[in-house]
Motif scaffolding. Sequence first.
Motif, PDB file in Angstrom:
ATOM      1  N   GLY A   1       0.813  -1.198   0.000  1.00 48.17           N
ATOM      2  CA  GLY A   1       0.000   0.000   0.000  1.00 48.17           C
ATOM      3  C   GLY A   1       0.847   1.247   0.000  1.00 48.17           C
ATOM      4  O   GLY A   1       1.794   1.363  -0.773  1.00 48.17           O
TER       5      GLY A   1
ATOM      6  N   TYR B   1      -3.625  -5.132   5.919  1.00 50.59           N
ATOM      7  CA  TYR B   1      -2.366  -4.419   5.797  1.00 50.59           C
ATOM      8  C   TYR B   1      -1.725  -4.251   7.174  1.00 50.59           C
ATOM      9  O   TYR B   1      -2.390  -3.966   8.163  1.00 50.59           O
ATOM     10  CB  TYR B   1      -2.594  -3.034   5.181  1.00 50.59           C
ATOM     11  CG  TYR B   1      -2.802  -3.062   3.690  1.00 50.59           C
ATOM     12  CD1 TYR B   1      -4.071  -3.123   3.137  1.00 50.59           C
ATOM     13  CD2 TYR B   1      -1.697  -3.046   2.832  1.00 50.59           C
ATOM     14  CE1 TYR B   1      -4.256  -3.163   1.772  1.00 50.59           C
ATOM     15  CE2 TYR B   1      -1.881  -3.089   1.460  1.00 50.59           C
ATOM     16  CZ  TYR B   1      -3.155  -3.141   0.939  1.00 50.59           C
ATOM     17  OH  TYR B   1      -3.336  -3.184  -0.418  1.00 50.59           O
TER      18      TYR B   1
ATOM     19  N   GLY C   1       3.018  -0.135   3.996  1.00 51.51           N
ATOM     20  CA  GLY C   1       1.884  -0.922   4.442  1.00 51.51           C
ATOM     21  C   GLY C   1       1.805  -2.138   3.541  1.00 51.51           C
ATOM     22  O   GLY C   1       1.679  -1.992   2.320  1.00 51.51           O
ATOM     23  N   ILE C   2       1.911  -3.333   4.124  1.00 55.12           N
ATOM     24  CA  ILE C   2       2.022  -4.552   3.319  1.00 55.12           C
ATOM     25  C   ILE C   2       0.914  -5.532   3.667  1.00 55.12           C
ATOM     26  O   ILE C   2       0.598  -5.745   4.842  1.00 55.12           O
ATOM     27  CB  ILE C   2       3.400  -5.211   3.520  1.00 55.12           C
ATOM     28  CG1 ILE C   2       4.495  -4.326   2.924  1.00 55.12           C
ATOM     29  CG2 ILE C   2       3.437  -6.602   2.906  1.00 55.12           C
ATOM     30  CD1 ILE C   2       5.892  -4.840   3.151  1.00 55.12           C
ATOM     31  N   ARG C   3       0.372  -6.114   2.639  1.00 52.47           N
ATOM     32  CA  ARG C   3      -0.612  -7.188   2.772  1.00 52.47           C
ATOM     33  C   ARG C   3       0.090  -8.447   2.284  1.00 52.47           C
ATOM     34  O   ARG C   3       0.329  -8.601   1.087  1.00 52.47           O
ATOM     35  CB  ARG C   3      -1.836  -6.856   1.940  1.00 52.47           C
ATOM     36  CG  ARG C   3      -3.047  -7.695   2.177  1.00 52.47           C
ATOM     37  CD  ARG C   3      -4.209  -7.162   1.337  1.00 52.47           C
ATOM     38  NE  ARG C   3      -5.370  -8.025   1.424  1.00 52.47           N
ATOM     39  CZ  ARG C   3      -6.441  -7.891   0.653  1.00 52.47           C
ATOM     40  NH1 ARG C   3      -6.494  -6.927  -0.239  1.00 52.47           N
ATOM     41  NH2 ARG C   3      -7.447  -8.720   0.788  1.00 52.47           N
TER      42      ARG C   3
END
Length: 121
Positions: A32, A107, A98-100
């Motif tokens: 993100g 996230y 921001g990581i998924r």
Amino acid sequence: QVRLVESGGGLVQPGGSMRLSCAASRSIFAIGPMAWYRQAPGQQRELVASITTIGTTHYADSVKGRFSISRDNARKTAYLQMNGLKPEDTAVYYCYAGIRIEAGSGYRDYWGQGTQVTVSS
């Protein structure tokens, strides 16, 4: 475990340029917003620049017109191009994203380990 790996720091003379890179250490589902922060000795960490998934950018007043943040969504990588560097830009620079990790996850915040940028003659 996912990490953000930064590269590109070092020593540069005043007025010089440097580019920082930040990439996820392994395959992830989505990334993100991304940003660069910095922290000078004895100072609080401050936001330098940020970029959304569609490329909207924001800069600290102190770096406007000199720094440029960009991202490559296919490579899940962010860059910080720094021009006209000044001694007051000396700091440890940290990447944020921001990581998924997976399709079914939300996230989460991730930080890089930091890379030293020193501006000195």
